[in-house]
Design a protein around this motif. Structure first.
Motif, PDB file in Angstrom:
ATOM      1  N   ARG A  45       0.832  -1.203   0.000  1.00  0.00           N
ATOM      2  CA  ARG A  45       0.000   0.000   0.000  1.00  0.00           C
ATOM      3  C   ARG A  45       0.870   1.257   0.000  1.00  0.00           C
ATOM      4  N   ARG A  49       0.945   4.079  -2.911  1.00  0.00           N
ATOM      5  CA  ARG A  49       0.667   5.474  -2.569  1.00  0.00           C
ATOM      6  C   ARG A  49       1.820   6.376  -2.996  1.00  0.00           C
ATOM      7  N   TRP A  53       1.698   9.526  -5.600  1.00  0.00           N
ATOM      8  CA  TRP A  53       2.181  10.875  -5.264  1.00  0.00           C
ATOM      9  C   TRP A  53       3.242  11.341  -6.252  1.00  0.00           C
ATOM     10  N   ILE A  72      -3.246  16.314   0.910  1.00  0.00           N
ATOM     11  CA  ILE A  72      -3.721  14.990   1.323  1.00  0.00           C
ATOM     12  C   ILE A  72      -3.913  14.876   2.828  1.00  0.00           C
ATOM     13  N   GLN A  82       7.799   8.667   2.896  1.00  0.00           N
ATOM     14  CA  GLN A  82       7.103   7.642   2.129  1.00  0.00           C
ATOM     15  C   GLN A  82       7.309   7.807   0.623  1.00  0.00           C
TER      16      GLN A  82
END
Length: 127
Positions: A45, A49, A53, A72, A82
């Motif tokens: 996940r 994500r 982005w 976000i 991340q």
């Protein structure tokens, strides 16, 4: 069969430890996951994500990580960390997303690895 008023007690030998200030349930030391286990859904996940982005930033939707984080609703530091997952070596990504064996590399480790060369990432993410 049991009667409606019977009590069944199930004992699961788990321990609770604190990790980063949060409780984490730890399985017994002799626990082995099943052979058909796939990759960690949290890692998958997070990689998905991060790629989303990255695409949005490359498309010009956001000029900075700060703008993205505000849009976000996440902390800039978290988004920055991340987002690094979108720059992992192709071999590492392939092993994480397509590999059948569960990886022992954590999300934290992957974020740290992203700053290294692709060859170093591939060697260190082998765990």
């Amino acid at each position: 069969m049991t009667k409606p008023d019977d009590t069944i007690r199930v004992l699961i030998p788990l321990t609770v430890r604190k990790k980063n200030g949060r409780p984490k349930i730890m399985p017994p030391a002799d626990y082995r996951p099943s052979d058909d286990q796939t990759q960690d859904p949290h890692v998958l996940r997070a990689i998905g994500r991060a790629w989303g982005w990255r695409r949005r930033m490359e498309a010009g939707d956001f000029a900075t990580i700060q703008e993205l984080a505000e849009a976000i609703g996440l902390a800039e530091r978290h988004v920055s960390r991340q987002l690094r997952l979108a720059y992992l070596a192709p071999e590492v990504l392939k092993r994480l997303t397509c590999g059948r064996e569960p990886s022992t590399v954590t999300l934290y480790d992957l974020c740290r690895l992203s700053g290294e060369t692709w060859q170093e990432q591939t060697e260190r993410a082998h765990g």
